[in-house]
Motif scaffolding. Sequence first.
Motif, PDB file in Angstrom:
ATOM      1  N   ILE A  25       0.631  -1.244   0.105  1.00  7.51           N
ATOM      2  CA  ILE A  25       0.144  -0.023  -0.166  1.00  7.51           C
ATOM      3  C   ILE A  25       0.840   1.366   0.144  1.00  7.51           C
ATOM      4  O   ILE A  25       0.779   2.161  -0.705  1.00  7.51           O
ATOM      5  N   PRO A  26       1.797   1.403   0.723  1.00 10.62           N
ATOM      6  CA  PRO A  26       2.682   2.696   0.855  1.00 10.62           C
ATOM      7  C   PRO A  26       3.292   2.851  -0.748  1.00 10.62           C
ATOM      8  O   PRO A  26       3.521   3.903  -1.070  1.00 10.62           O
ATOM      9  N   LEU A  27       3.877   1.688  -1.358  1.00  9.12           N
ATOM     10  CA  LEU A  27       4.456   1.721  -2.486  1.00  9.12           C
ATOM     11  C   LEU A  27       3.329   2.240  -3.415  1.00  9.12           C
ATOM     12  O   LEU A  27       3.842   3.043  -4.604  1.00  9.12           O
ATOM     13  N   ALA A  28       2.245   1.613  -3.375  1.00 10.00           N
ATOM     14  CA  ALA A  28       0.971   2.185  -4.434  1.00 10.00           C
ATOM     15  C   ALA A  28       0.709   3.501  -4.259  1.00 10.00           C
ATOM     16  O   ALA A  28       0.469   4.269  -5.076  1.00 10.00           O
ATOM     17  N   GLU A  29       0.716   4.140  -2.987  1.00 13.73           N
ATOM     18  CA  GLU A  29       0.419   5.503  -2.859  1.00 13.73           C
ATOM     19  C   GLU A  29       1.527   6.311  -3.063  1.00 13.73           C
ATOM     20  O   GLU A  29       1.465   7.222  -3.865  1.00 13.73           O
ATOM     21  N   ASP A  30       2.855   6.010  -3.023  1.00 10.89           N
ATOM     22  CA  ASP A  30       4.112   6.771  -3.899  1.00 10.89           C
ATOM     23  C   ASP A  30       3.905   6.615  -5.151  1.00 10.89           C
ATOM     24  O   ASP A  30       4.599   7.764  -5.778  1.00 10.89           O
ATOM     25  N   SER A  31       3.784   5.630  -5.633  1.00 15.29           N
ATOM     26  CA  SER A  31       3.941   5.360  -7.282  1.00 15.29           C
ATOM     27  C   SER A  31       2.679   5.931  -8.017  1.00 15.29           C
ATOM     28  O   SER A  31       2.531   6.224  -9.035  1.00 15.29           O
ATOM     29  N   GLY A  32       1.543   6.402  -7.127  1.00 12.38           N
ATOM     30  CA  GLY A  32       0.346   6.786  -7.805  1.00 12.38           C
ATOM     31  C   GLY A  32      -0.784   5.569  -8.204  1.00 12.38           C
ATOM     32  O   GLY A  32      -1.901   5.634  -8.735  1.00 12.38           O
ATOM     33  N   LEU A  33       0.068   4.265  -7.957  1.00  8.29           N
ATOM     34  CA  LEU A  33      -0.959   3.017  -8.410  1.00  8.29           C
ATOM     35  C   LEU A  33      -2.197   2.935  -7.409  1.00  8.29           C
ATOM     36  O   LEU A  33      -3.061   2.166  -7.932  1.00  8.29           O
ATOM     37  N   ILE A  34      -2.255   3.524  -6.468  1.00  5.72           N
ATOM     38  CA  ILE A  34      -3.288   3.690  -5.251  1.00  5.72           C
ATOM     39  C   ILE A  34      -4.642   3.865  -6.001  1.00  5.72           C
ATOM     40  O   ILE A  34      -5.784   3.361  -5.563  1.00  5.72           O
TER      41      ILE A  34
END
Length: 193
Positions: A155-164
């Motif tokens: 989830i943090p990676l998805a938030e940082d990359s915009g994939l969230i």
Amino acid sequence: FDMMARLGGDEFTIVIPSMETPEEASTVANRIIDSLSSPFVIDQHELFVHASIGITVYPTDADSVDGLIQSADIAMYSAKEKGKNNFQYYLASMNDQINSRRILEQKLHRAIENSEFVIYYQPQVCLRSQKIYGVEALIRWIDPDEGLIPPDKFIPLAEDSGLIVDIGQWVMQEACQQTKLWHEKGHDDLHIS
């Protein structure tokens, strides 16, 4: 500073060739963080700025301009992970962390395309009546190679990359379809959070 340049977006580079020890960079980093700690007032609006600073040293960390910028960038991302208003010196071990993060991000792109996510519905029970009044939708990622990847890892990676955003849209669509199925089966008072 001897030179300060904007690399793009909100990233800047500061070159300090006259330092006697690498540790002096932390003094500069702390001064930058302190100077940005007070809000900026623009048109009667307070704006707060936070800094994440990556520090790299020539020739210890790299011997070219591109190498120094890349090492500083890696250190900056490490500082960001530690929270707002931080600085971090570059360490060679950070390359492994960055490579692992890049691989996980590539897998996350694939997971979205290949529908590798599942939703578990955790019941919400009324203590008085002992009846289920709702469910909480919890996303999980089942990677074909690694198996279950916990949300605190992706989830943090998805938030940082915009994939969230893509993941959130998928969760909403799936949860709404499931709610409709439950309502059609007579559980029309059930809700999902």
